[in-house]
Design an enzyme around this catalytic site. Structure first.
Site, PDB file in Angstrom:
ATOM      1  N   THR A 121      52.128  21.249  20.171  1.00 50.55           N
ATOM      2  CA  THR A 121      52.351  20.033  19.382  1.00 50.55           C
ATOM      3  C   THR A 121      53.463  19.242  20.056  1.00 50.55           C
ATOM      4  O   THR A 121      54.593  19.725  20.148  1.00 50.55           O
ATOM      5  CB  THR A 121      52.763  20.414  17.953  1.00 50.55           C
ATOM      6  OG1 THR A 121      51.732  21.248  17.408  1.00 50.55           O
ATOM      7  CG2 THR A 121      52.936  19.182  17.082  1.00 50.55           C
ATOM      8  N   CYS A 260      55.464  25.296  11.794  1.00 54.68           N
ATOM      9  CA  CYS A 260      54.829  23.992  12.047  1.00 54.68           C
ATOM     10  C   CYS A 260      55.254  22.900  11.084  1.00 54.68           C
ATOM     11  O   CYS A 260      55.884  21.922  11.490  1.00 54.68           O
ATOM     12  CB  CYS A 260      53.318  24.162  12.054  1.00 54.68           C
ATOM     13  SG  CYS A 260      52.784  25.176  13.424  1.00 54.68           S
ATOM     14  N   LYS A 263      58.965  21.884  11.248  1.00 57.49           N
ATOM     15  CA  LYS A 263      59.321  21.326  12.570  1.00 57.49           C
ATOM     16  C   LYS A 263      58.615  19.984  12.788  1.00 57.49           C
ATOM     17  O   LYS A 263      59.233  18.996  13.202  1.00 57.49           O
ATOM     18  CB  LYS A 263      58.903  22.333  13.642  1.00 57.49           C
ATOM     19  CG  LYS A 263      58.993  21.868  15.071  1.00 57.49           C
ATOM     20  CD  LYS A 263      58.681  22.981  16.066  1.00 57.49           C
ATOM     21  CE  LYS A 263      57.209  23.331  16.100  1.00 57.49           C
ATOM     22  NZ  LYS A 263      56.353  22.356  16.801  1.00 57.49           N
TER      23      LYS A 263
END
Ligand code: UDX
Length: 435
Positions: A121, A260, A263
């Site tokens: 990501t 995830c 963040k």
């Protein structure tokens, strides 16, 4: 195809094992030798249902191998997936140091044309940066095409998500490269959405931000339900019948954790600031979630007053069930706050204790047996919806606790079941039960 995956973390390992299972010849490279040694011996450094058997099977049939040697990994790869971490920095932005290292190393060791897919990501513009780094260092006679190919794997169901995801996103400006990727993923029979690189990068962040928003929204509605004695599960069901809302990701609790959502929401909010475009909705999602993690402390003080010296059992350390990952887990926030209050904490988790110990050390006690964790406790707080907690016979709270007071942060028990027992029970957004 000869495929290399850079990074043996949650995403890289699942991607390596599943691509090998698809029949590709996969090499997974990582900079941590102890991790690679463990993997070469067929053991997985992370818990993910079904992963270890998939690794063993594909190691055995030579579809998959692990290395720390970049020449072995990159020299003759046709397709390279970058699946390295992009950890959060102090200002909330994504740390791209591992991305830089991967790009430089690929450029240095590649010996043939290659497609480089970024699964990590990454903020908008990073794939173009990867392209620039590789172009500036690769052999001039070779071509490297960088593609944004974000993953949508959930921990605990990652292998299912790999083979049965809702969509595959491929971001590239080169139709020939898009066609190659379409052919590569075709056996999965999953809809492939081809778009430009920057849109693909935003799709990943926007997906996680939207899912996090759904969770913070239902948790905010749970606060209203708590105040008026309504039931958030009834509300979630009722709004979820609207196809435009849908029933998923409307489970109220003590908030989201993991590697995830926390963040990525902060990285996106920080990116908005960088663009001088405030994202107040995202800021609110983050704030609501932060408050939600501490909700059990508020409820605990209402029930037992001071927590100083009280024995408190924390049931669940992982950020969600079916994983050993404790990153940004609500349980860790709770434990830190309970420690400040002077509580005597005993934590249960079926598999996440080793990871939690690496962070909390011996400041608390740990038990892999729920009954032992509950013994003589004056308060129990459920932080993770483990099946072992959801299916625990409710009389255990009576037979093992000093005082049967339970704060259920994940609404594990149906109200009509818990009401059969003389347990003081609080949950999230549902009517209280007090004995
Ligand atoms: C998430 C995204 O779902 C996935 O698509 C992306 O690739 C990675 O991030 P993950 O964080 O592994 O996956 O787990 P997920 O099941 O999404 O749960 C995230 C957090 O939200 C957990 O703490 C979970 O307890 C919480 N959650 C989830 C809720 O509180 N309520 C819900 O209804 C769903």
């Amino acid at each position: 195809m000869k495929v290399t995956v850079a990074g043996a973390g949650y995403v890289g390992l699942v991607t390596s094992a599943c691509l090998a299972e698809m029949g590709h010849e996969v090499t997974c490279i990582d900079i941590q030798k102890e991790k690679i040694d463990m993997l070469q011996s067929g053991r997985s450094p992370i818990y993910e249902p079904g992963l270890e058997s998939l690794l063993e099977k594909n190691l055995h049939n030579k579809q998959l191998n692990f290395t720390i040697n970049p020449n072995e990994a990159y020299s003759n790869a046709e397709l390279i997936f970058i699946a390295v971490g992009t950890p959060e920095q102090h200002d909330g932005s994504a740390d791209l140091k591992y991305i830089h290292v991967a790009a430089h190393t690929i450029a240095h060791y590649m010996e043939q044309d290659v497609i480089v897919c970024t699964k990590s990501t990454v903020p908008v513009g990073t794939n173009e940066l990867i392209q620039q780094i590789i172009d500036s260092r690769k052999p001039p006679n070779l071509r490297a095409e960088v593609v944004a190919n974000p993953e949508f794997l959930r921990e605990g169901t990652a292998i299912i998500d790999f083979f049965h995801g809702d969509r595959i996103v491929v971001g590239t400006s080169d139709p020939k490269v898009a066609a190659i990727m379409e052919q590569f993923y075709q056996p999965l029979q999953i809809p492939i959405y081809k778009t430009d690189i920057r849109s693909a990068e935003i799709i990943k962040y926007a997906s996680n931000a939207f899912l996090a928003m759904k969770i913070s929204f239902i948790n905010e509605m749970a606060g209203i339900c708590d105040n008026v004695g309504a039931n958030i599960e009834e509300v979630a069901f009722g709004i979820g019948l609207d196809k435009r809302i849908g029933p998923h990701f409307l489970k109220a609790g003590i908030g989201y954790g993991g590697s995830c959502f926390p963040k990525d929401t902060k990285a996106l909010a920080q990116f908005g600031g960088h663009l001088n475009q405030p994202l107040p909705l995202l800021d609110a999602v983050i704030q609501v979630n932060k408050r939600q993690h501490s909700l059990p402390i508020v409820k605990a003080k209402e029930l037992v007053g001071s927590l100083k010296g009280k024995k408190v059992a924390i049931l669940g350390l992982a950020f969600k069930a079916d994983t050993d990952d404790v990153r940004e887990s609500a349980a860790l926030t709770l434990i830190n706050e309970l420690s400040v209050e002077g509580a005597d904490i005993c934590a249960y988790d079926p598999i996440a204790i080793p990871n939690a110990k690496r962070i909390l050390g011996d400041s608390i006690t740990y038990r892999e047996d729920i009954r032992e964790a509950l013994t003589d406790a004056e308060l129990a707080i459920i932080a993770t919806e483990w099946e072992q907690i959801r299916h625990l016979p409710l009389d255990v709270y009576l037979t093992h606790m000093k005082k049967p007071i339970v704060i259920d942060g994940r609404n594990c028990y149906p109200l009509q079941a818990i009401q059969q027992y003389p347990i003081t029970y609080r949950s999230v957004g549902r009517p209280d039960k007090t004995m």
